[in-house]
Write an enzyme that holds these catalytic residues in place. Structure first.
Site, mmCIF file in Angstrom:
data_model
loop_
_atom_site.group_PDB
_atom_site.id
_atom_site.type_symbol
_atom_site.label_atom_id
_atom_site.label_comp_id
_atom_site.label_asym_id
_atom_site.label_seq_id
_atom_site.Cartn_x
_atom_site.Cartn_y
_atom_site.Cartn_z
ATOM 1 N N GLY A 10 0.803 -1.214 0.000
ATOM 2 C CA GLY A 10 0.000 0.000 0.000
ATOM 3 C C GLY A 10 0.838 1.266 0.000
ATOM 4 O O GLY A 10 2.075 1.236 -0.089
ATOM 5 N N VAL A 54 -4.914 -10.349 6.184
ATOM 6 C CA VAL A 54 -4.410 -10.386 7.557
ATOM 7 C C VAL A 54 -5.369 -11.151 8.472
ATOM 8 O O VAL A 54 -5.001 -11.525 9.592
ATOM 9 C CB VAL A 54 -4.148 -8.947 8.066
ATOM 10 C CG1 VAL A 54 -5.449 -8.233 8.396
ATOM 11 C CG2 VAL A 54 -3.212 -8.935 9.252
ATOM 12 N N TYR A 177 -14.011 4.760 11.911
ATOM 13 C CA TYR A 177 -12.593 4.505 11.669
ATOM 14 C C TYR A 177 -11.769 4.782 12.925
ATOM 15 O O TYR A 177 -10.900 3.983 13.307
ATOM 16 C CB TYR A 177 -12.102 5.374 10.507
ATOM 17 C CG TYR A 177 -10.599 5.355 10.325
ATOM 18 C CD1 TYR A 177 -9.934 4.175 10.011
ATOM 19 C CD2 TYR A 177 -9.847 6.512 10.463
ATOM 20 C CE1 TYR A 177 -8.557 4.161 9.841
ATOM 21 C CE2 TYR A 177 -8.467 6.511 10.292
ATOM 22 C CZ TYR A 177 -7.832 5.332 9.983
ATOM 23 O OH TYR A 177 -6.475 5.306 9.821
#
Length: 349
Positions: A10, A54, A177
């Site tokens: 990323g 993950v 978030y």
């Protein structure tokens, strides 16, 4: 040192991989290459690459073989599209971290650098002339609708003076978030106490730089503005453009991770330490949009008065702990960094 970098393909993770290689370490990358971050597979991937999520124990078992430490970058970022994104955020960020920590415990890997965020604070540090340091609550939609954007003193209603927030400030996440990033810190802390692990949590402020993803609701505001300018559109600046943030270049963030990985191995078993990772140069959102537009030759930003519930007014970093304890110094200043970013390409995959 052999280091697993989750999310290592990323925007930030790939720069950390490069910085680790430059420092003589051996990075291993685990990345699911999710469409929200990669519209197409990256052109170049490191030799030690495991394509996997993950949240997948089998992929983690493979990726953790022979690893000395983990740099955990894999996460959904930004505010997303709406509250319907909540299960995805919790799954990627919190379940993913829980599965990773479980796999690390089984593999005997005890050193972790965690990508956290300044969003765990909610609003930054504020001072009232009459009442000293205060903690304003979330801004009311009625005030935002009326164009009253500044946070107010909860005691007297006066406007407040913003200042840099330190790591020991109260934690008050204001959106989904933010809640998931704080939960990642809590999970890492519980893992450290249970296993004797050691954790450094880097609370990134607004990271920007070449290679940011473009045209996605999960990117940061710098990417939104840069994408608009590349398409010949004026950046749309929400509220009045005077929101204060700390913009830190991705190269400096990568350098902080390399230092944190070296330092965490010297700390006592079971220890957890948080560090703000910001430039120390507060700027407004409007200033950032104007700097990008100026470097590209326009169009000039448009201040719209729009807002997003869950956004905070001002949050900037006191990064003195990172400087003092790890010897970190940001190298890319605001003007030079924005000028470079304005001309650099964005990542479509």
């Amino acid at each position: 040192m052999r280091v697993l970098v989750t999310g290592g393909a990323g925007f930030i993770g790939s720069r950390i991989v490069s910085a680790l290689e430059g420092a003589g370490h051996e990075p291993v990358v685990l990345d699911a290459l999710l469409p929200s971050a990669h519209t197409r597979p990256p052109a170049e991937l490191p030799a030690a690459f495991v394509r996997g999520d993950v949240r997948d124990p089998d992929a983690l078992e493979q990726a953790l073989r022979g690893v000395d430490a983990v740099c955990h970058q894999a996460a959904m970022v930004g505010l997303g599209k709406d509250f319907g994104d909540t299960p995805a955020y919790v799954s990627c960020n919190d379940l993913g971290t829980a599965v990773l920590l479980t796999a690390m415990a089984a593999a005997g890997v005890r050193d972790l650098v965690l990508a956290s965020s300044m969003v765990v604070y909610g609003e930054g540090r504020y001072t009232c002339a009459a009442h000293g340091v205060v903690r304003p609550g979330p801004r009311a939609a009625s005030d935002l609708d009326a164009g009253r954007f500044e946070a107010l003193c909860p005691s007297c209603g006066a406007e407040l003076a913003p200042g840099p927030v330190g790591e020991d400030a109260p934690l008050d996440p204001r959106n989904v978030y933010a809640a998931t990033k704080l939960q990642q810190e809590f999970l890492a802390s519980a893992w450290a106490r249970s296993t004797g692990g050691r954790v450094s949590a880097l609370r990134y402020h607004n990271v920007y730089g070449p290679g940011m993803p473009r045209d996605t609701p999960y990117a940061g505001v710098a990417s939104f503005f840069r994408s608009a300018l590349a398409a010949g559109r004026a950046p749309r600046v929400f509220e009045d453009g005077r929101q204060r943030r700390d913009f830190v270049h991705v190269r400096d963030v990568a350098g902080a991770n390399v230092l944190a990985l070296a330092a965490v191995r010297e700390r006592a078993a079971g220890s957890v330490r948080a560090y703000n990772c910001g430039s120390g140069e507060p700027h407004t959102i409007g200033e950032m949009a104007a700097a990008l537009a100026g470097a590209r030759g326009g169009p000039e930003p448009v201040v719209t008065g729009e807002y997003r519930l869950g956004d905070v007014r001002h949050v900037t970093a006191d990064s003195s702990r990172l400087r003092a304890e790890l010897g970190w110094q940001p190298e890319v200043g605001f003007a030079a960094g924005m000028a470079q970013f304005a001309r650099a390409g964005l990542r479509e995959g």
